[in-house]
Write a protein that holds these residues in place. Structure first.
Motif, PDB file in Angstrom:
ATOM      1  N   ALA A  57       0.867  -1.182   0.000  1.00 16.85           N
ATOM      2  CA  ALA A  57       0.000   0.000   0.000  1.00 16.85           C
ATOM      3  C   ALA A  57       0.902   1.230   0.000  1.00 16.85           C
ATOM      4  O   ALA A  57       1.659   1.454   0.947  1.00 16.85           O
ATOM      5  N   ALA A  58       0.857   2.004  -1.099  1.00 18.74           N
ATOM      6  CA  ALA A  58       1.774   3.149  -1.247  1.00 18.74           C
ATOM      7  C   ALA A  58       1.008   4.404  -1.648  1.00 18.74           C
ATOM      8  O   ALA A  58      -0.009   4.327  -2.344  1.00 18.74           O
ATOM      9  N   ASN A  59       1.523   5.529  -1.208  1.00 20.80           N
ATOM     10  CA  ASN A  59       0.936   6.826  -1.597  1.00 20.80           C
ATOM     11  C   ASN A  59       1.055   7.040  -3.099  1.00 20.80           C
ATOM     12  O   ASN A  59       1.980   6.551  -3.729  1.00 20.80           O
ATOM     13  N   ALA A  71       8.574  -4.504  -9.349  1.00 17.01           N
ATOM     14  CA  ALA A  71       8.564  -5.219 -10.633  1.00 17.01           C
ATOM     15  C   ALA A  71       9.579  -6.348 -10.690  1.00 17.01           C
ATOM     16  O   ALA A  71       9.406  -7.312 -11.423  1.00 17.01           O
ATOM     17  N   SER A  72      10.656  -6.250  -9.886  1.00 21.04           N
ATOM     18  CA  SER A  72      11.646  -7.323  -9.962  1.00 21.04           C
ATOM     19  C   SER A  72      11.336  -8.471  -8.997  1.00 21.04           C
ATOM     20  O   SER A  72      12.153  -9.371  -8.817  1.00 21.04           O
ATOM     21  N   TYR A  73      10.178  -8.434  -8.369  1.00 20.24           N
ATOM     22  CA  TYR A  73       9.764  -9.527  -7.467  1.00 20.24           C
ATOM     23  C   TYR A  73       8.540 -10.227  -8.052  1.00 20.24           C
ATOM     24  O   TYR A  73       7.728  -9.598  -8.732  1.00 20.24           O
ATOM     25  N   GLU A  74       8.428 -11.521  -7.753  1.00 23.23           N
ATOM     26  CA  GLU A  74       7.250 -12.262  -8.207  1.00 23.23           C
ATOM     27  C   GLU A  74       6.115 -12.092  -7.207  1.00 23.23           C
ATOM     28  O   GLU A  74       6.345 -12.011  -6.001  1.00 23.23           O
ATOM     29  N   ASN A  75       4.895 -12.065  -7.701  1.00 22.25           N
ATOM     30  CA  ASN A  75       3.697 -12.025  -6.860  1.00 22.25           C
ATOM     31  C   ASN A  75       3.658 -10.842  -5.899  1.00 22.25           C
ATOM     32  O   ASN A  75       3.297 -10.983  -4.730  1.00 22.25           O
ATOM     33  N   VAL A  76       4.088  -9.693  -6.386  1.00 21.92           N
ATOM     34  CA  VAL A  76       3.991  -8.465  -5.597  1.00 21.92           C
ATOM     35  C   VAL A  76       3.170  -7.466  -6.390  1.00 21.92           C
ATOM     36  O   VAL A  76       3.426  -7.248  -7.576  1.00 21.92           O
ATOM     37  N   CYS A  77       2.135  -6.889  -5.771  1.00 15.22           N
ATOM     38  CA  CYS A  77       1.380  -5.844  -6.458  1.00 15.22           C
ATOM     39  C   CYS A  77       1.293  -4.604  -5.571  1.00 15.22           C
ATOM     40  O   CYS A  77       1.564  -4.657  -4.377  1.00 15.22           O
ATOM     41  N   VAL A  78       0.965  -3.477  -6.183  1.00 18.52           N
ATOM     42  CA  VAL A  78       0.913  -2.207  -5.464  1.00 18.52           C
ATOM     43  C   VAL A  78      -0.508  -1.657  -5.526  1.00 18.52           C
ATOM     44  O   VAL A  78      -1.109  -1.630  -6.596  1.00 18.52           O
ATOM     45  N   VAL A  79      -1.027  -1.266  -4.357  1.00 16.01           N
ATOM     46  CA  VAL A  79      -2.353  -0.621  -4.322  1.00 16.01           C
ATOM     47  C   VAL A  79      -2.213   0.757  -3.672  1.00 16.01           C
ATOM     48  O   VAL A  79      -1.173   1.060  -3.067  1.00 16.01           O
ATOM     49  N   ALA A  80      -3.255   1.552  -3.797  1.00 20.94           N
ATOM     50  CA  ALA A  80      -3.221   2.906  -3.231  1.00 20.94           C
ATOM     51  C   ALA A  80      -3.234   2.839  -1.713  1.00 20.94           C
ATOM     52  O   ALA A  80      -3.994   2.075  -1.119  1.00 20.94           O
ATOM     53  N   GLY A  81      -2.383   3.643  -1.091  1.00 19.47           N
ATOM     54  CA  GLY A  81      -2.420   3.777   0.363  1.00 19.47           C
ATOM     55  C   GLY A  81      -3.559   4.715   0.724  1.00 19.47           C
ATOM     56  O   GLY A  81      -4.169   5.335  -0.156  1.00 19.47           O
ATOM     57  N   GLY A  82      -3.863   4.830   2.007  1.00 15.65           N
ATOM     58  CA  GLY A  82      -4.933   5.742   2.432  1.00 15.65           C
ATOM     59  C   GLY A  82      -4.364   6.924   3.193  1.00 15.65           C
ATOM     60  O   GLY A  82      -3.154   7.003   3.398  1.00 15.65           O
ATOM     61  N   ASP A  83      -5.253   7.816   3.635  1.00 13.21           N
ATOM     62  CA  ASP A  83      -4.810   8.980   4.415  1.00 13.21           C
ATOM     63  C   ASP A  83      -4.294   8.534   5.776  1.00 13.21           C
ATOM     64  O   ASP A  83      -3.477   9.209   6.399  1.00 13.21           O
ATOM     65  N   THR A  84      -4.826   7.431   6.273  1.00  6.24           N
ATOM     66  CA  THR A  84      -4.430   6.946   7.592  1.00  6.24           C
ATOM     67  C   THR A  84      -3.914   5.515   7.456  1.00  6.24           C
ATOM     68  O   THR A  84      -4.114   4.860   6.435  1.00  6.24           O
ATOM     69  N   THR A  86      -5.025   2.976   9.089  1.00  3.57           N
ATOM     70  CA  THR A  86      -6.208   2.114   9.025  1.00  3.57           C
ATOM     71  C   THR A  86      -6.707   1.974   7.587  1.00  3.57           C
ATOM     72  O   THR A  86      -6.975   0.869   7.117  1.00  3.57           O
ATOM     73  N   ARG A  87      -6.796   3.124   6.902  1.00  6.07           N
ATOM     74  CA  ARG A  87      -7.305   3.097   5.526  1.00  6.07           C
ATOM     75  C   ARG A  87      -6.350   2.315   4.607  1.00  6.07           C
ATOM     76  O   ARG A  87      -6.797   1.573   3.734  1.00  6.07           O
ATOM     77  N   SER A  88      -5.058   2.459   4.846  1.00  2.46           N
ATOM     78  CA  SER A  88      -4.081   1.731   4.025  1.00  2.46           C
ATOM     79  C   SER A  88      -4.228   0.221   4.226  1.00  2.46           C
ATOM     80  O   SER A  88      -4.184  -0.551   3.270  1.00  2.46           O
ATOM     81  N   VAL A  89      -4.433  -0.188   5.495  1.00  8.58           N
ATOM     82  CA  VAL A  89      -4.610  -1.626   5.761  1.00  8.58           C
ATOM     83  C   VAL A  89      -5.877  -2.113   5.068  1.00  8.58           C
ATOM     84  O   VAL A  89      -5.874  -3.175   4.434  1.00  8.58           O
ATOM     85  N   GLN A  90      -6.953  -1.307   5.156  1.00 11.64           N
ATOM     86  CA  GLN A  90      -8.214  -1.723   4.526  1.00 11.64           C
ATOM     87  C   GLN A  90      -8.051  -1.902   3.015  1.00 11.64           C
ATOM     88  O   GLN A  90      -8.544  -2.885   2.448  1.00 11.64           O
ATOM     89  N   ASN A  91      -7.328  -0.983   2.387  1.00  8.43           N
ATOM     90  CA  ASN A  91      -7.079  -1.117   0.942  1.00  8.43           C
ATOM     91  C   ASN A  91      -6.277  -2.382   0.654  1.00  8.43           C
ATOM     92  O   ASN A  91      -6.540  -3.100  -0.305  1.00  8.43           O
ATOM     93  N   GLY A  92      -5.295  -2.640   1.525  1.00 13.49           N
ATOM     94  CA  GLY A  92      -4.471  -3.835   1.364  1.00 13.49           C
ATOM     95  C   GLY A  92      -5.298  -5.102   1.544  1.00 13.49           C
ATOM     96  O   GLY A  92      -5.151  -6.070   0.791  1.00 13.49           O
ATOM     97  N   LEU A  93      -6.179  -5.087   2.554  1.00  9.78           N
ATOM     98  CA  LEU A  93      -7.017  -6.274   2.825  1.00  9.78           C
ATOM     99  C   LEU A  93      -7.917  -6.580   1.628  1.00  9.78           C
ATOM    100  O   LEU A  93      -8.127  -7.746   1.281  1.00  9.78           O
ATOM    101  N   GLN A  94      -8.423  -5.536   1.003  1.00  9.59           N
ATOM    102  CA  GLN A  94      -9.269  -5.733  -0.176  1.00  9.59           C
ATOM    103  C   GLN A  94      -8.503  -6.460  -1.277  1.00  9.59           C
ATOM    104  O   GLN A  94      -9.000  -7.408  -1.880  1.00  9.59           O
ATOM    105  N   ALA A  95      -7.276  -6.009  -1.491  1.00  9.60           N
ATOM    106  CA  ALA A  95      -6.457  -6.614  -2.547  1.00  9.60           C
ATOM    107  C   ALA A  95      -6.009  -8.029  -2.173  1.00  9.60           C
ATOM    108  O   ALA A  95      -5.664  -8.821  -3.038  1.00  9.60           O
ATOM    109  N   ALA A  96      -6.024  -8.322  -0.865  1.00  7.56           N
ATOM    110  CA  ALA A  96      -5.591  -9.651  -0.402  1.00  7.56           C
ATOM    111  C   ALA A  96      -6.751 -10.644  -0.363  1.00  7.56           C
ATOM    112  O   ALA A  96      -6.574 -11.783   0.070  1.00  7.56           O
ATOM    113  N   ALA A  97      -7.911 -10.214  -0.817  1.00  3.91           N
ATOM    114  CA  ALA A  97      -9.118 -11.056  -0.732  1.00  3.91           C
ATOM    115  C   ALA A  97      -8.852 -12.475  -1.230  1.00  3.91           C
ATOM    116  O   ALA A  97      -8.158 -12.654  -2.225  1.00  3.91           O
ATOM    117  N   GLY A  98      -9.404 -13.423  -0.503  1.00  2.00           N
ATOM    118  CA  GLY A  98      -9.252 -14.821  -0.904  1.00  2.00           C
ATOM    119  C   GLY A  98      -8.159 -15.548  -0.137  1.00  2.00           C
ATOM    120  O   GLY A  98      -8.087 -16.771  -0.177  1.00  2.00           O
TER     121      GLY A  98
END
Ligand code: MG
Length: 384
Positions: A57-59, A71-84, A86-98
């Motif tokens: 989760a990155a700004n 990009a030089s790692y396997e199975n790594v993706c980047v999602v938007a971080g949040g203002d806080t 908590t919000r960054s973790v929530q964004n990360g959790l969404q992308a980690a679904a499953g």
């Protein structure tokens, strides 16, 4: 991807911070210690752990730079971080679904080990959570308006770290049930009625927060060097060791003042910094260095390594001489070297030995010296 026990383990790495408290003008996860950024240390640790994929989760401002590293790692993706956080973790959790197990980790804790990551995952599988923490070392007290109001029992105090690892379903449920501000996920997990389970962490797993952390937080970045030198003895020359004139009927011969000990120390420093040796930097064909005080060469080398961001950790040197007895001069030699190295005496050890009358040293045809030096890389240097 599932591990051998059928669990899918995903990590969420939080990189939403800035460099403000470390005095950097950019996100500290992009700060390099040695040849790697903090984020790469983290991703390398996860690549060697049981975690099968990583969500960063990155700004927005850091997105491109973080993506380039990821990009030089396997199975790594980047999602938007949040203002806080908590919000960054929530964004990360969404992308980690499953996934079944989710590992939350601070991007600014570069020295996490695969062992610790795996320990927290094991605990989360067994108990629903595995929170890395270390027993408090300092005594902790509560205070108000500059007055201590309560002493806390240190035996019960633990300092929280990450990774903080959870059953994915339970952590999502905890986030759904609670709102408000929490400093970490263990607190939120407990607030939702779950039991955070401690896993003993590692003191080296420091969060890089202050400028000092950029230095002491870099245990991986010290470099060792070795130097060795021999000079012949002859009549009519001054004997100089470590810049100290020592009464003797012979002195060392050479292009400079032939201070064999200072030459070995200088070469040890150059070797640690991966610079050319003393013979290359100060060739004995250069009239400018004829008869020169070797401490001046050492001083020049100290300046060169300092410019590269190194400081001398410690120096350990030995002089091989059959005669005279050097023990009475060791204190003066140490002080002389410390003066040039700009360090305290406990960091410069000098010893002396004879050669039991064997070889060129033993037969008093020459003297030799060997030295080791530990250099510490000081990253603050580059942010000056
Ligand atoms: Mg020499």
């Amino acid at each position: 991807m599932r591990s051998s026990d059928g669990n899918d383990v995903c990590a969420v790495v939080l990189c939403g911070g800035t460099g403000s408290r470390t005095g950097l003008s950019y996100n500290k996860v992009l700060y390099a210690i040695g040849h790697k950024t903090l984020l790469e240390y983290v991703l390398d640790a996860f690549a060697k752990s049981c975690v099968s994929r990583v969500v960063i989760a990155a700004n927005e401002a850091d997105r491109r730079a973080v993506q380039a590293l990821a990009a030089s790692y396997e199975n790594v993706c980047v999602v938007a971080g949040g203002d806080t956080r908590t919000r960054s973790v929530q964004n990360g959790l969404q992308a980690a679904a499953g996934c079944d197990i989710v590992v939350i980790h601070d991007g600014a804790r570069p020295f996490v080990t695969p062992r610790l990551i795996d320990d927290t995952v094991r605990a989360a599988k067994a108990f629903g959570s595995g929170i890395a923490a270390v027993p408090a070392v300092d005594t902790v007290k509560e205070a108000e308006n500059g007055v201590i109001t309560k002493s806390l029992c240190r035996d019960k105090l633990w300092c929280m770290q990450t990774p903080q690892t959870f059953s994915y379903a339970q952590l999502c449920d905890a986030y759904a049930k609670t709102d408000g501000t929490f400093t970490d996920d263990a607190e939120l997990f407990a607030a939702a009625g779950y039991t955070p389970h401690i896993v003993t962490g590692e003191y080296e797993n420091k969060k890089i927060t202050t400028p000092a952390d950029l230095v002491v937080g870099a245990p991986a970045y010290t470099k060792i060097g070795t130097g060795f030198d021999v000079h012949p003895l002859c009549a009519g020359r001054e004997l100089i060791l470590g810049g100290v004139h020592i009464p003797h009927d012979k002195g060392l011969q050479g292009h400079s003042d032939a201070d064999v000990l200072t030459h070995a120390v200088t070469d040890a420093i150059l070797s640690a910094a991966d610079l050319p040796d003393i013979g290359v930097l100060f060739p004995d064909t250069d009239p400018a260095t004829e008869g020169i005080d070797s401490l001046l060469l050492l001083q020049d080398v100290c300046r060169r390594v300092s410019d590269l961001g190194y400081t001398v950790g410690n120096v350990s040197a030995v002089v091989l001489a059959q005669k005279p007895k050097l023990m009475p001069h060791i204190g003066a030699i140490r002080r002389s070297l410390c003066n040039v190295l700009q360090t305290d005496e406990s960091r410069v050890n000098v010893s002396a030995t004879t050669a039991e009358h064997l070889g060129i040293v033993g037969e008093e045809k020459g003297m030799a010296a060997g030295a080791s030096c530990l250099l510490t890389y000081d990253p603050q240097h580059n942010s000056k």
